[in-house]
Design a protein around this motif. Sequence first.
Motif, mmCIF file in Angstrom:
data_model
loop_
_atom_site.group_PDB
_atom_site.id
_atom_site.type_symbol
_atom_site.label_atom_id
_atom_site.label_comp_id
_atom_site.label_asym_id
_atom_site.label_seq_id
_atom_site.Cartn_x
_atom_site.Cartn_y
_atom_site.Cartn_z
ATOM 1 N N ALA B 194 1.044 -1.197 0.076
ATOM 2 C CA ALA B 194 -0.151 0.102 0.052
ATOM 3 C C ALA B 194 0.761 1.230 -0.066
ATOM 4 C CB ALA B 194 -1.023 -0.145 1.147
ATOM 5 N N GLN B 195 1.995 1.080 0.738
ATOM 6 C CA GLN B 195 2.963 2.392 0.935
ATOM 7 C C GLN B 195 3.536 2.695 -0.699
ATOM 8 O OE1 GLN B 195 6.104 1.708 3.440
ATOM 9 N NE2 GLN B 195 4.606 1.119 5.261
ATOM 10 N N ILE B 196 4.045 1.672 -1.144
ATOM 11 C CA ILE B 196 4.567 2.062 -2.453
ATOM 12 C C ILE B 196 3.635 2.089 -3.579
ATOM 13 C CG2 ILE B 196 5.659 0.415 -4.331
ATOM 14 C CD1 ILE B 196 7.445 0.977 -2.012
ATOM 15 N N ILE B 197 2.198 1.814 -3.389
ATOM 16 C CA ILE B 197 1.373 2.376 -4.396
ATOM 17 C C ILE B 197 0.968 3.812 -4.021
ATOM 18 C CG2 ILE B 197 -1.178 2.010 -5.204
ATOM 19 C CD1 ILE B 197 0.606 0.082 -6.535
ATOM 20 N N ALA B 198 0.971 4.056 -2.962
ATOM 21 C CA ALA B 198 0.380 5.379 -2.589
ATOM 22 C C ALA B 198 1.554 6.190 -3.077
ATOM 23 C CB ALA B 198 0.244 5.759 -1.103
ATOM 24 N N LEU B 199 2.651 6.020 -2.779
ATOM 25 C CA LEU B 199 4.177 6.624 -3.298
ATOM 26 C C LEU B 199 4.103 6.890 -4.904
ATOM 27 C CD1 LEU B 199 6.720 7.911 -2.559
ATOM 28 C CD2 LEU B 199 7.768 5.568 -3.225
ATOM 29 N N LEU B 200 3.796 5.988 -5.671
ATOM 30 C CA LEU B 200 3.933 5.922 -6.935
ATOM 31 C C LEU B 200 2.757 6.805 -7.472
ATOM 32 C CD1 LEU B 200 4.138 2.471 -8.703
ATOM 33 C CD2 LEU B 200 5.553 4.395 -9.300
ATOM 34 N N LYS B 201 1.705 6.484 -6.856
ATOM 35 C CA LYS B 201 0.446 7.643 -7.307
ATOM 36 C C LYS B 201 0.703 8.856 -7.057
ATOM 37 C CE LYS B 201 -4.472 7.343 -5.876
ATOM 38 N NZ LYS B 201 -5.604 6.705 -5.093
ATOM 39 N N SER B 202 1.228 9.382 -5.821
ATOM 40 C CA SER B 202 1.315 10.621 -5.537
ATOM 41 C C SER B 202 2.541 11.147 -6.399
ATOM 42 C CB SER B 202 1.575 10.857 -3.990
ATOM 43 O OG SER B 202 3.084 10.592 -3.646
ATOM 44 N N LEU B 203 3.615 10.572 -6.712
ATOM 45 C CA LEU B 203 4.556 11.077 -7.491
ATOM 46 C C LEU B 203 4.217 11.112 -8.920
ATOM 47 C CD1 LEU B 203 7.857 9.168 -6.326
ATOM 48 C CD2 LEU B 203 7.468 11.544 -5.972
ATOM 49 N N ALA B 204 3.346 10.271 -9.306
ATOM 50 C CA ALA B 204 2.914 10.527 -10.791
ATOM 51 C C ALA B 204 2.063 11.503 -10.833
ATOM 52 C CB ALA B 204 1.886 9.125 -11.150
ATOM 53 N N ARG B 205 1.195 11.870 -9.722
ATOM 54 C CA ARG B 205 0.103 13.138 -9.993
ATOM 55 C C ARG B 205 1.155 14.408 -10.078
ATOM 56 N NH1 ARG B 205 -3.844 12.491 -5.728
ATOM 57 N NH2 ARG B 205 -4.573 10.712 -7.330
ATOM 58 N N GLU B 206 2.093 14.311 -8.991
ATOM 59 C CA GLU B 206 2.871 15.633 -8.731
ATOM 60 C C GLU B 206 3.788 15.931 -9.698
ATOM 61 O OE1 GLU B 206 6.683 16.139 -5.886
ATOM 62 O OE2 GLU B 206 4.877 15.216 -4.794
ATOM 63 N N LYS B 207 4.443 15.072 -10.702
ATOM 64 C CA LYS B 207 5.076 15.064 -11.790
ATOM 65 C C LYS B 207 4.440 15.160 -12.989
ATOM 66 C CE LYS B 207 8.809 14.855 -9.190
ATOM 67 N NZ LYS B 207 9.656 16.015 -9.070
ATOM 68 N N GLY B 208 3.029 14.839 -12.909
ATOM 69 C CA GLY B 208 2.227 14.628 -14.127
ATOM 70 C C GLY B 208 2.584 13.617 -15.080
#
Lengths: 327, 330
Positions: B194-208
């Motif tokens: 869950a942590q890794i997915i949350a990290l991926l998701k937030s980074l992808a959103r942040e960087k577009g």
Amino acid sequence: MFAFILSRVLQSLPVLFTVALISFAMFAYVGDPVAIMLGQDFTEAQRQALVKDLGLDQPFWVQFATFLGNAVQGEFGLSYRLSRPVADLIAERAPATLELALTAATLALLIGVPMGVYTGLYRNSWLSRFFLTFSLVGVSLPTFLIGILLILVFAVWLGVLPSFGRGDTVKIGWWSTGFLTWTGIKALILPSITLGLFQLTLIMRLVRAEMLEVLRVDYIKFARARGLPNRAVHFGHALKNTLVPVITIVGLQLGAIIAFAIVTETVFQWPGMGLLFIQSVNQADIPVMAAYLLLISALFVTINLIVDLLYYAVDPRLRIGRGQGAH
Amino acid sequence: MSGQNPLLEVRHLRVEFPTRRGTLVALDDVSFTIAAGEVLGVVGESGAGKSMTGAAIIGLLEPPGRIAGGEIRLDGKRIDNLRYEDMRRIRGKDIGAIFQDPLTTLNPLYTVGRQLAETMTTHLPITPAEARKRAIGWLDLVGIPAAAQRIDSYPHEFSGGMRQRVVIALALCAEPRLIVADEPTTALDVSIQAQIIALLKSLAREKGTAMMLVTHDMGVIAETADRVAVMYAGRIAEIGPVRNVVKQASHPYTVGLMGSIPPLDRRVERLAQIDGAMPRLSAIPKGCAYNPRCPKSFARCAQDRPDLLPAGPTQAACWLYADGEGAKNV
């Protein structure tokens, strides 16, 4: 680090002791130096005197203890055959063998590793197939045959390279080198090829097999996925990961090259330790043989120590537990 | 670069494996798009072709596999027929990749800092010193504590979850616009997933950053993806917005797949399953590949192969929707 080296040196002492015991024991029962030294005509008194002189009338253990005590001080006694100190004989012969072995090993590494990388990367190209076929020759032909063939072609037919000896040597201190004269270098070529060919093909096949293995691994695929240039992937990431087994084999082979240069030295009448050893065997010259074997085992122990140290240099995973591993 | 083009466009992609016993078709007529910043989930059983699709996009199909047809476009430019060296410049720079097992993805002989710096200096016009500074920044961003100290650590000095964070940093450090994440959490503990997915998701959103998220974990998809493609035997069975695919699937295979997720809120006697197994690539049935296992199959399913047809808010490769209205006659 220092503690590690020290512990390895201590571990090697029993090994050296055992080798000394075995070699000394073996030679004590092989051949009779007295008979050989005296020749055909001798009186019983002469024989008795020589036996006493050589210390052969002492019990085995006393002889061994004397031998060991002297060996620790770098004193290996007199050669029965030449009546000269063994240490001097070996010091005289060692440069020839070491230079030959070094040249052969360098040749094997400088050619074998790139060939291994190439055949690993382009395993279906015709050049790779050629290298592999060629390597079969190197692996399967016996050393003396290769030496004789090379002499036939380059010394007899073409007449471009000498068939025996070291050529001219230059003395640097007690070390005599053939690297500094033209004839010395020319004389080195055939013997070093003969001695190094097997190692070359062995290294090539090993590097190739390891490369094929490593190239399939995830971190190589990931390195490609990161868009790293081929050169970085192949040499920086793949080749470096093949080094541990390669270092192991090369280390052991270097020992083997030095120890078993005997055949090559005989074929080329190379004035090295191997030739000295063979001549000593013929005459049951025990001090020389025992000293030689002891020297070779010390050499192997040293090489193993260096190989172990290289592991640490190459693979950080082995460094855990030396105060650096974090969690 | 026109705003009309999707970031990634895969059209009629076909991947073949020539073998001694004939050619195996690993991917057949796979088409989908990913818009900038969008997360496309790709689900399916093992061997359905999910990872193969990802490998084809980054141009790293395992030989003898090869793209035999169709095209892949990035920003409207074809990338499936580029020379190795040209594609290499795109990998890492425009398309990042995350692999399944973080324990084997990092080179054990180099520090994480070196691997990060190496990736950045390959693709970005920066000095080694600058790369090192940025590497610390990236480690910090992906949640490595004390990044400035850990940068000179080797991969074996990190835990699995931490290593996957490093892998994510490596995939993102040259700021690609698309990430192909191939089962990024499969090899990790559930608590770390869950942590890794949350990290991926937030980074992808942040960087577009757009993302193609390959997984067989429906939970991950439901949480992360905007749209989802369901693959079966090398083809796309259904594709559509994640809510519709999960809640009101159209293709019988998707229905079966969703139905086999065990409910947590009530007890069940038997877990639901789809009978049979996915066919091997060498024995894909004629017509719809799913028809032998499909509870709703009829004569046509065994004859002709359905293309993706509109089925309500999603598209499904199923003859049930052949009437062209996309009405649900299930």
